[in-house]
Design an enzyme around this catalytic site. Structure first.
Site, PDB file in Angstrom:
ATOM      1  N   ARG A  24       0.804  -1.220   0.000  1.00 26.41           N
ATOM      2  CA  ARG A  24       0.000   0.000   0.000  1.00 26.41           C
ATOM      3  C   ARG A  24       0.843   1.279   0.000  1.00 26.41           C
ATOM      4  O   ARG A  24       0.330   2.363  -0.242  1.00 26.41           O
ATOM      5  CB  ARG A  24      -0.964   0.003   1.197  1.00 26.41           C
ATOM      6  CG  ARG A  24      -2.205  -0.835   0.907  1.00 26.41           C
ATOM      7  CD  ARG A  24      -3.125  -0.901   2.103  1.00 26.41           C
ATOM      8  NE  ARG A  24      -2.648  -1.880   3.087  1.00 26.41           N
ATOM      9  CZ  ARG A  24      -3.113  -1.973   4.335  1.00 26.41           C
ATOM     10  NH1 ARG A  24      -4.027  -1.124   4.764  1.00 26.41           N
ATOM     11  NH2 ARG A  24      -2.647  -2.896   5.160  1.00 26.41           N
ATOM     12  N   GLN A  56      13.508 -13.678   4.529  1.00 26.43           N
ATOM     13  CA  GLN A  56      12.326 -14.508   4.331  1.00 26.43           C
ATOM     14  C   GLN A  56      11.907 -14.261   2.877  1.00 26.43           C
ATOM     15  O   GLN A  56      11.298 -13.242   2.562  1.00 26.43           O
ATOM     16  CB  GLN A  56      11.208 -14.097   5.299  1.00 26.43           C
ATOM     17  CG  GLN A  56      10.002 -15.022   5.228  1.00 26.43           C
ATOM     18  CD  GLN A  56       8.788 -14.452   5.953  1.00 26.43           C
ATOM     19  OE1 GLN A  56       8.671 -13.241   6.123  1.00 26.43           O
ATOM     20  NE2 GLN A  56       7.883 -15.329   6.359  1.00 26.43           N
ATOM     21  N   THR A 103       3.367 -14.600   9.729  1.00 25.31           N
ATOM     22  CA  THR A 103       4.194 -14.172  10.859  1.00 25.31           C
ATOM     23  C   THR A 103       4.829 -15.366  11.584  1.00 25.31           C
ATOM     24  O   THR A 103       5.941 -15.266  12.102  1.00 25.31           O
ATOM     25  CB  THR A 103       3.346 -13.355  11.844  1.00 25.31           C
ATOM     26  OG1 THR A 103       2.117 -14.065  12.105  1.00 25.31           O
ATOM     27  CG2 THR A 103       2.991 -11.988  11.263  1.00 25.31           C
ATOM     28  N   ASN A 143      35.931  43.559   6.937  1.00 24.77           N
ATOM     29  CA  ASN A 143      34.599  43.814   6.397  1.00 24.77           C
ATOM     30  C   ASN A 143      34.580  43.521   4.903  1.00 24.77           C
ATOM     31  O   ASN A 143      35.435  44.005   4.155  1.00 24.77           O
ATOM     32  CB  ASN A 143      34.197  45.269   6.641  1.00 24.77           C
ATOM     33  CG  ASN A 143      32.749  45.509   6.235  1.00 24.77           C
ATOM     34  OD1 ASN A 143      31.827  45.015   6.880  1.00 24.77           O
ATOM     35  ND2 ASN A 143      32.553  46.223   5.142  1.00 24.77           N
TER      36      ASN A 143
END
Ligand code: UD1
Ligand code: CA
Length: 447
Positions: free
Chosen positions: A19, A74, A80, A378
């Site tokens: 998804r 896997q 699971t 400067n």
């Protein structure tokens, strides 16, 4: 380490994450500057887990190098239970070991939840403990079936009847196991269900059928265990994680004017009494001292900033800044630049790979690349260090107390000595001696 019983963690992360509609494995998607998996691993370690094994897909596994975890591939996602089985096959047997199992897509889970489920495992010799959460009936999480108050089994939504679907206590997918009990149970799992998957959740029924109670801890904050499945949930989780990061710094004394538009990452250091204005992001191991003002509209990345520094409407990347320096609005500092104390870098000034020593100034419209500027010097408006001759970059060295006139072009490599001055519009092609003044194109010393 040898002989010590450690708590080991298994993180399930081989799922495809379809998804997300992404070429990148889901658990590597960014959440406030870290992959979501990073948060899971950190929370496990904070809960006392010494060794983490990540069950990964083929695509994810090579990306795990930076995580200090072990990994197992896997190849096919058969459920699971199967994922845990292949992890156990790769892990050596530890007598008396305890295992925490979590999902890689739950970055918001606090270490306290992991600690609670480990504590529950210890009670009355339970072989297993799990985290549950009360959620509305639309949830697709597995249902917790209790009998006489005790957890008896978990039923997946696709296998559930109407009575089970009505149960409002859900399985969060976080478990603690006695290692021996889990190793004993896993080979018995069967894929005899609607999804033809090996369910780790079936271990609950197996333990309770044999008279072994499974303990449950109810997570008081169901939002923590929701998991991230698409980019809408990712954005919600990011908002939540960012709110937590902001809260942590506000508690430590930082004023954040609008946490919703202040984007932080983990592991930042920000001192007390620093004020952060809206639309500001601070990332990549930045360190900010106390009493600073950052933002609005500032982007800091790997910025090391001392105390009482102001950075307004500016981009600061890979830069060190000393005490009391002010930056912006609209400055771009990058490439390993180092600004000393009480320096001023102002409007539309870009500083790349350059050093500006204490009290030096480049207040308007300048490019300082590969330059060093000494103390109290400067740099006039419109000054450019022409550091690139089309082939290589060259350095410009400007001494102390130097006045570079407006619109000077300093053609590198070139060196301007201490107390020297260049007139407005000078094109400096040769070194300028200390104390001298040069004007014109090409610049020549004034008599
Ligand atoms: C699982 C639980 C469900 C629980 C839910 C909470 C089972 C059977 N069901 O649901 O009760 O409410 O988690 O999130 O366990 N994974 C693998 N390999 C696999 C399958 C999954 O590594 O073969 C990983 C996924 O990447 C994910 C986690 O395991 O991180 C959970 O898988 P997911 O498919 O999201 O959850 P369910 O199996 O639907
Ligand atoms: Ca699934």
């Amino acid at each position: 380490m040898e002989g010590r019983i450690v708590i080991r963690g298994i993180v399930l992360a081989a799922g495809k994450g379809t998804r997300m509609k992404s070429a990148r494995p889901k658990v590597l998607h960014d959440l406030c500057g870290r992959p979501m998996l990073w948060y899971v691993v950190r929370a496990l370690r904070d809960a006392g887990v010494d060794e983490v094994t990540v069950v990964a897909s083929r695509e994810l596994e090579p990306e795990l190098v930076g995580f200090a975890v072990r990994s197992v591939v896997q190849a096919e996602q058969l459920g699971t239970g199967h994922a845990v089985r292949i992890a156990l096959e790769q892990m050596d047997v530890r007598v008396g070991g305890r295992l925490l199992v979590a999902c890689g897509d739950m970055p918001l889970v606090d270490a306290a939840v992991f600690r609670a489920v480990l504590d529950a495992l210890g009670r009355d010799g339970a072989p297993m403990a799990l985290v549950t959460a009360h959620m509305s009936a639309e949830s697709t999480f597995g249902r917790i079936v209790r009998e006489g108050g005790r957890v008896r089994r978990i039923v997946e939504v696709r296998d559930a009847g109407p009575d089970e679907l009505a149960i409002d206590e859900m399985n969060a997918g976080i478990y603690a196991f006695d290692e021996a009990a889990l190793r004993d149970a896993v080979p018995d799992l069967r894929a005899d269900n609607a999804q033809r998957e090996y369910y780790l959740t079936d271990t609950v029924a197996r333990f309770s059928e044999r008279g072994n109670d499974v303990n449950a801890v109810v997570c008081p904050d169901p939002a923590q265990v929701l998991g991230i499945n698409d980019r809408i949930e990712l954005a919600r989780a990011r908002a939540e994680m960012n709110a937590r990061l902001c809260a942590e710094h506000m508690r430590a004394g930082v004023t954040i004017v609008d946490p919703r538009t202040t984007y932080l990452e983990p592991e930042l250091r920000i001192g007390a009494d620093t004020v952060i204005y809206p639309n500001t992001s601070i990332g990549r191991l930045s360190e900010i001292g106390s009493g600073c003002t950052v933002g609005p509209n500032a982007r800091l990345s790997n910025a090391k900033i001392a105390d009482r520094v102001e950075v307004r409407e500016s981009v600061v990347t890979d830069v060190t800044i000393g005490d009391g320096t002010t930056v912006g609005p609209y400055a771009h500092l990058r490439g390993g630049s180092e600004l000393g104390a009480s320096v001023r870098v102002g409007n539309f000034v870009e500083v790349k790979n350059s050093g500006l020593a204490d009290r030096s100034k480049a207040a308007h419209l300048a490019y300082l690349g590969d330059a060093s500027v000494g103390e109290d010097s400067n740099i006039g408006a419109g000054t450019i260090t022409a550091n690139y001759d089309g082939k290589t970059k060259h350095r410009t060295r400007i001494g102390k107390n130097v006045r570079i006139g407006s619109n000077s072009s300093l053609i590198a490599p070139v060196e301007i000595g201490d107390d020297a001055l260049t007139g407005a519009g000078a094109v400096v092609t040769k070194d300028v001696a200390a104390g001298s003044r040069v004007v014109g194109n090409p610049a020549r010393p004034l008599p």
